[in-house]
Design an enzyme around this catalytic site. Structure first.
Site, short mmCIF file in Angstrom:
data_model
loop_
_atom_site.label_atom_id
_atom_site.label_comp_id
_atom_site.label_asym_id
_atom_site.label_seq_id
_atom_site.Cartn_x
_atom_site.Cartn_y
_atom_site.Cartn_z
N ASP A 290 -11.98 -4.58 19.90
CA ASP A 290 -11.43 -5.81 19.37
C ASP A 290 -11.39 -5.82 17.75
OD1 ASP A 290 -11.33 -7.03 21.80
OD2 ASP A 290 -13.29 -7.71 21.67
N ASP B 233 -8.68 -13.07 31.66
CA ASP B 233 -10.02 -13.08 30.99
C ASP B 233 -10.82 -14.20 31.69
OD1 ASP B 233 -9.72 -11.52 28.53
OD2 ASP B 233 -8.72 -13.25 27.51
#
Length: 254
Positions: A130, A11
């Site tokens: 997500d 990330d």
């Protein structure tokens, strides 16, 4: 039997690798180029690079950084974050990515999945999803966008089916509830999505020890497990995780 894949996720925020819990309180943990080289050396099957602020800030992918990471790894490399047009997809592939992950932008413009698959092939287009528990949704899970900050009206199972119909060749399924907790993946969510679609499903969020990977790759029916905290912390290497999985009779590439 098909081998299960172990994928490391980087990330990236402001050009640095970062790690948070449930998408919050991110801390700087290193240089993505150096980390990519190290995980490649350790034997990771694939690498995923997410620019976690690109969509929220309304900008495109950081191509020079993607290119530097791509130059260090000779395995499938997937890039997500801020990719909102065919031109973005093309330039990201030219920078060295084999796969493109569409998450927030896919929700905002589903046609991007369809056009991306038509131009670059299904194998190139990955749906990033997500999801978090929400009893008001038919499947019990709701889709969120913009790094988990914005809730949508989409049901997780219905959106997965729709995205695959549009042309997504793979799904990276991230459980917001389990993200960074290291208590295990969301078995119920992952199994439900894996049974609903006929493309590979990659489980993300919650990996803390090799047993968690074994569970999600067998009981959870995932084709691959995405890890971050486990290896970023230095507690495990990719090789040590694979060795333990082999001892638990999970077929992995050694």
């Amino acid at each position: 039997m098909l081998k299960k894949r172990i994928i490391v996720c980087l990330d990236v925020k402001d050009g640095r690798t970062t790690k948070g819990v449930k998408f919050k309180n991110n801390i700087d943990i290193g240089d993505p180029v150096d980390m990519a080289a190290e995980y490649y050396k350790q034997g990771v099957d694939e690498l995923v690079f997410y620019d976690i602020m690109a969509s929220a800030r309304g900008r495109g992918p950081i191509l020079d950084l993607i290119s530097k990471v791509a130059s260090k790894v000779f395995i499938p490399f997937c890039v997500g974050g801020g990719i909102s047009s065919l031109d973005d997809i093309r330039s990201t592939i030219l920078a060295g990515a084999e796969k493109i992950s569409l998450n927030s932008q896919a929700v905002k413009n589903p046609n991007l999945i369809k056009e991306g698959a038509r131009v670059f092939g299904n194998q190139c287009i990955v749906l990033g999803m997500d999801a978090a528990k929400d009893e008001s949704c038919p499947s019990g899970y709701r889709v969120y966008i913009n790094g988990g900050r914005v809730k949508t009206e989409l049901d997780a199972r219905e959106w997965a089916i729709e995205a695959v119909k549009l042309g997504a060749g793979e799904i990276v399924l991230n459980s917001i509830d389990a993200d960074g907790m290291k208590n295990g993946y969301e078995l119920n969510l992952t199994r439900m999505i894996a049974e609903a679609v006929d493309v590979p499903v990659i489980a993300s969020g919650g990996g803390g020890k090799p047993e968690h990977l074994a569970n999600i790759l067998t009981e959870g029916k995932a084709d691959a497990a995405l890890i971050a905290s486990m290896v970023h912390s230095g507690e495990y290497t990719v090789a040590s995780i694979k060795e333990e999985l082999k001892n638990m009779n999970v077929p992995v590439r050694l």
